[in-house]
Scaffold this motif. Structure first.
Motif, PDB file in Angstrom:
ATOM      1  N   GLN A   6      -7.043  -4.217   0.387  1.00  0.00           N
ATOM      2  CA  GLN A   6      -5.892  -3.601   1.035  1.00  0.00           C
ATOM      3  C   GLN A   6      -5.730  -4.137   2.452  1.00  0.00           C
ATOM      4  OE1 GLN A   6      -5.604   0.761   1.363  1.00  0.00           O
ATOM      5  NE2 GLN A   6      -3.449   0.528   0.869  1.00  0.00           N
ATOM      6  N   ASP A  15       0.378  -3.796   1.367  1.00  0.00           N
ATOM      7  CA  ASP A  15       0.920  -2.558   0.826  1.00  0.00           C
ATOM      8  C   ASP A  15       2.201  -2.853   0.052  1.00  0.00           C
ATOM      9  OD1 ASP A  15      -0.073   0.416   1.428  1.00  0.00           O
ATOM     10  OD2 ASP A  15       2.079   0.484   1.083  1.00  0.00           O
ATOM     11  N   CYS A  39       0.211   8.921   2.408  1.00  0.00           N
ATOM     12  CA  CYS A  39       0.834   7.690   2.899  1.00  0.00           C
ATOM     13  C   CYS A  39       1.205   7.888   4.364  1.00  0.00           C
ATOM     14  CB  CYS A  39       2.051   7.311   2.056  1.00  0.00           C
ATOM     15  SG  CYS A  39       3.414   8.498   2.076  1.00  0.00           S
ATOM     16  N   GLN A  71       2.003   2.261   4.969  1.00  0.00           N
ATOM     17  CA  GLN A  71       0.678   2.252   4.356  1.00  0.00           C
ATOM     18  C   GLN A  71       0.553   3.354   3.323  1.00  0.00           C
ATOM     19  OE1 GLN A  71      -2.712   2.680   6.963  1.00  0.00           O
ATOM     20  NE2 GLN A  71      -4.133   2.015   5.377  1.00  0.00           N
ATOM     21  N   THR A  72       0.051   2.983   2.167  1.00  0.00           N
ATOM     22  CA  THR A  72      -0.289   3.938   1.118  1.00  0.00           C
ATOM     23  C   THR A  72      -1.801   4.091   1.143  1.00  0.00           C
ATOM     24  OG1 THR A  72       1.542   3.104  -0.219  1.00  0.00           O
ATOM     25  CG2 THR A  72      -0.100   4.481  -1.325  1.00  0.00           C
ATOM     26  N   ALA A  91      -3.435   2.567  -5.273  1.00  0.00           N
ATOM     27  CA  ALA A  91      -4.084   2.494  -3.962  1.00  0.00           C
ATOM     28  C   ALA A  91      -5.209   3.512  -3.927  1.00  0.00           C
ATOM     29  CB  ALA A  91      -3.083   2.800  -2.846  1.00  0.00           C
ATOM     30  N   SER A  94      -7.272   3.892   0.930  1.00  0.00           N
ATOM     31  CA  SER A  94      -6.957   2.888   1.953  1.00  0.00           C
ATOM     32  C   SER A  94      -7.990   1.765   1.995  1.00  0.00           C
ATOM     33  CB  SER A  94      -6.856   3.532   3.337  1.00  0.00           C
ATOM     34  OG  SER A  94      -6.387   2.594   4.272  1.00  0.00           O
TER      35      SER A  94
END
Length: 119
Positions: A6, A15, A39, A71-72, A91, A94
């Motif tokens: 990620q 992302d 998120c 960002q997820t 996801a 993170s």
């Protein structure tokens, strides 16, 4: 299924906003089913609440809804085309993404973003 990073080597974030180019190139969904636990970005809390039990929408609706998210942290994105599931992006904390799709799509994602080296 492949597991990709990620975060890139220069703290670059990988992302959905970045993945959409790959999605358009390989799978071109007409609808999405998303479940977002956490998120960050515009409308984050609203999106988390709307999708807590899962939410299906057209490709255009998804892109509009998620356009402000950068960002997820935890979330699941399932793409459908012609009523069939064509890919899934998951996801996890993170830390990494689990990518499921055609062998070509999976190979591209792995080569483009790099394998996650989990401890």
């Amino acid at each position: 299924m492949v597991v990709i990073r990620q975060h890139g080597t220069n703290s670059e974030l990988f992302d959905i906003s970045r993945f959409l180019v790959d999605v358009d190139r390989f799978v071109q969904p007409d609808s999405w089913h998303i479940t977002i636990d956490d998120c960050m970005g515009d409308r984050a809390l609203e999106i988390e609440q709307l999708t807590a039990a899962g939410l299906s929408m057209s490709d255009g609706e998804f892109r509009e809804l998620y356009s402000g998210i950068y960002q997820t942290i935890d979330g699941r994105f399932i793409g459908h085309a012609g009523g069939a599931r064509v890919f899934e992006l998951l996801a996890v904390d993170s830390s990494f993404w689990k990518v499921t799709g055609s062998p070509t799509f999976e190979s591209h994602m792995l080569a483009t973003y790099g394998a996650c080296q989990r401890a």
